[in-house]
Design an enzyme around this catalytic site. Sequence first.
Site, short mmCIF file in Angstrom:
data_model
loop_
_atom_site.label_atom_id
_atom_site.label_comp_id
_atom_site.label_asym_id
_atom_site.label_seq_id
_atom_site.Cartn_x
_atom_site.Cartn_y
_atom_site.Cartn_z
N GLY A 40 0.80 -1.23 0.00
CA GLY A 40 0.00 0.00 0.00
C GLY A 40 0.82 1.27 0.00
CB ALA A 41 3.62 2.44 2.12
CE1 TYR A 42 7.93 1.39 -5.11
CE2 TYR A 42 6.28 0.00 -6.16
CZ TYR A 42 7.47 0.70 -6.23
OH TYR A 42 8.18 0.73 -7.39
CB SER A 43 0.48 0.68 -4.61
OG SER A 43 1.12 -0.57 -4.75
CE LYS B 271 7.30 4.19 -8.34
NZ LYS B 271 8.57 4.92 -8.60
#
Length: 669
Positions: A557-560, A563
Site C-alpha cells: 500500500g505505501a509503495y503503490s 507511486k
Amino acid sequence: MRSNWTDREATGLDPLALRVYSSRLLGSESSLVLYGGGNTSVKHEMEDEAGGVVRVLSIKGSGTDLATIDVGGFSPLALDPLVRLRTRSSMADDLMVELVARALLNTVAPRPSIETLLHAFIPLDWVDHSHADAILALTNQPSGQAVVRDVFAEDVGIVPYIKPGFLLSKAAADVYDNDPSVVGLILENHGLVTFGESARESYERHIELVSRAENSIRKVWKTPPAGRQRTSRVAAGLATRLRGQLSIRNRMILRFDGASRVRQFVDRDDVDEISQKGPVTPDHILRTKQLPMVLHGSETVDIVREINNYEDQYRGYVARCGGDASSFMHDPFPRVILAPGIGMFSTGRTASEADKVGEIYRHTMDVIEAASAIDRYQALPERDLYEIEYWPLELYKLMHGPADRELAGRVAAVTGAASGIGKSVARRLAADGAHVFVTDIDVVRAEQVAEGIRNDGGVAESMGLDVTDQKSISAAFRKMVLGTGGLDIVVSNAGRAEASAIHKLTLAAWNRSFDINATGHFLVLSEAVRWLRNQDLGGNLVLVCTKNTFDPGRDFGAYSAAKAAELQLGRVLAIENGEHNIRVNMVNPDAVFEESKLWSKKIREGRAAAHGVPIGKLENYYKDRNLLRTKITGTEVAEAVFFLASDRSAATTGAVIPVDGGVTGAFPR
Ligand SMILES: [Zn+2]
C-alpha cells in the site's frame, strides 16, 4: 621555463622514438602548445623496398596532439622531392597539399602537418615549432620587431606574418639562410621555430628562448595564480539563459569559470576594449572565434539583444573580409562569453570542446595582459584572421570528428542512477551521445557507474543527490547547470519499496515511502522545471513509475499509493508545461530485479509471501504472469525512457508506456 630533458630516458632511442620523447616534452607545457597546436619533425634515413636508403622527413600529422603523440602520429615523407619544391616562386594550397601527399611513404599515416614544407626547407635534422604564449606577447605589439630584437638581439631570425603554407615556409628558410648562426626563428603573431643537430639541442634552444621571453615579461608583469573558483545562483541563472539562446540551432554545452584569475580579467575597466582586439594567434580562431562576447549587467541583461548584436558583428566581419566569396559561414555565435562580476563561459558541442575553448582563452588573457604590460597588445588585422578561419586546410582539423549522435549536446540528469533501472537509463542516454549526470545518494556507486560510461567512450559525471533533501537537490542542479549550461532531460527514477499490509503499516514506513516515491519526484521535478523554463529550450521529463499505479497488489500500500501520486504529479506537470514545450512522460516497469537496490531481501520475502510463492520462484512468478512470459530488465525500461527523452516522441506528453511484458490489469487508462 625549465628543460625537462633527462638523458636516462633519452639515451638509446632511435630517431623516431626520440622525436616522440621530446615532442611530448614540448606538448606537456600548455603555455607552449594547446590542443593540436605546434609541430615537430626529424630528418632521418630509412631503407626502401629495393634495399637502398631514402632520406625521410617524419613530421607530426595534422590533428594529432604533441602531449600524447606516438610514433604512429608522425607521417614519413620522402625528403628530397619536398626540398626541391623550394625553387618554385609560388604554389597554390591545393597543389602544396597534393605534392606533400605524393611524398608520403606510408599510405595509412595521418595527413602531414600544413607546416610540412617549413620543416623540410630548414636544413637541420631536428625542428620544433610551438605557439608559445611568451613569444606571442612579444610579437603582438605595434613595435613587435623592436621588442623581439631587444630581448633576443641577433640570436633569432624574425619572419613577418604570412599565413602558413608555401610562402611562409620559403620566407622562413630564407631568413635562416640569411644568417645560419641563429638558433631559432620568431614567426610574428604565430610562434617560435627552433632547430638543431640533435633532438636535445633543438628542444633546449626552444626552452631557452621561451625562458628569455618569459624573463623579460616578468620584469613588467606576473602571471596571476588561478585562485578560488566562485559560483553563484546568478552565474547559474545566466548560464541557462545563455544556453537557451545559443542552442537554438544546435544544442551547446557551456562551461563556467569563476576563478579569481578569470574574474580579475573580466572585471578590468578596459575589458570592452582589451578583449576586442583579436586572438593571440590565428590558430585559435577556429575554436574561440575572432572575438569574445562581453556581457554586462548579468541579471538585467537582454541576452537576445546581446546575442543579436554579436551575430551582426560576426556577419559584418565575414561580409567585409569574405565579400561575395563567402557563400559558407560558420554559425555566428560566440564561443567565449566574458561576464564582468561573474566570470567566463566557454561553449562547444561537447564539454571537452568547451573546456578547450576556455583553456585557450585563459592563455589569451595571459598574452593580452603581458603584451599590454610591455607596451600595447595588437592582434592581426581581421582579414588575416578571416583567411585562417575560412581556410579549407584549417577546416580539415575540425572535420575529422565522428558524426553527431542522436543526443549530442543534450544534458541529462538521472536520479537513483547508481544501480538498477537508473543505471541502465544513464548508460542508454550516454550511448547516444548525451552528457549524463549520474546522481544518487550513494556517491561512490554513482561514480562507478559514471566511470563505466566514460570507459565506454561516453560522457558522464557523478553527483551526490538526496531526493528527500531540497538543499541537496538545488545544490546539485546548480552544479549541473554551471557544468553544462543547462539541462534537456531529467529522468526522475529514485525509488524505495515498503512492503506491509496497510493495517500493520507504521506511519514511519508510510512516510518513508511518500518522502521518496512521491515528494522526492515533486522536489526534483519542480526544481528541474524552474531551470528548464529559465533556459527556454523545452525539455523532457521522464518519471519512472510502476505497473502498480494501475494494478496494485496486496501488502504494498505505501509503495503503490505513493507511486500513484507520482503518476498524477507527472500528468499535472505535463498539463502545466506543454506551453513551454516541456514534455512529461511516464514509464511503468514491472519487477526489474537486475542489479536493483529496490529489491532488498526483505522486499523479496514480503512480495513472495503476498503472492503466495516461494522466494526462490519470485522472479519466475513475475515472468509467468505477463502476456509475453518475459523477464523485464533495465535495458527494456531504458529503451522506453530513451524514446520518451529523445525527439522521436516529439508529439507525446502526459503518456504512460508500460514495460511489463503485458499485464492486462495494468493496461493504461
Ligand atoms: Zn604554427
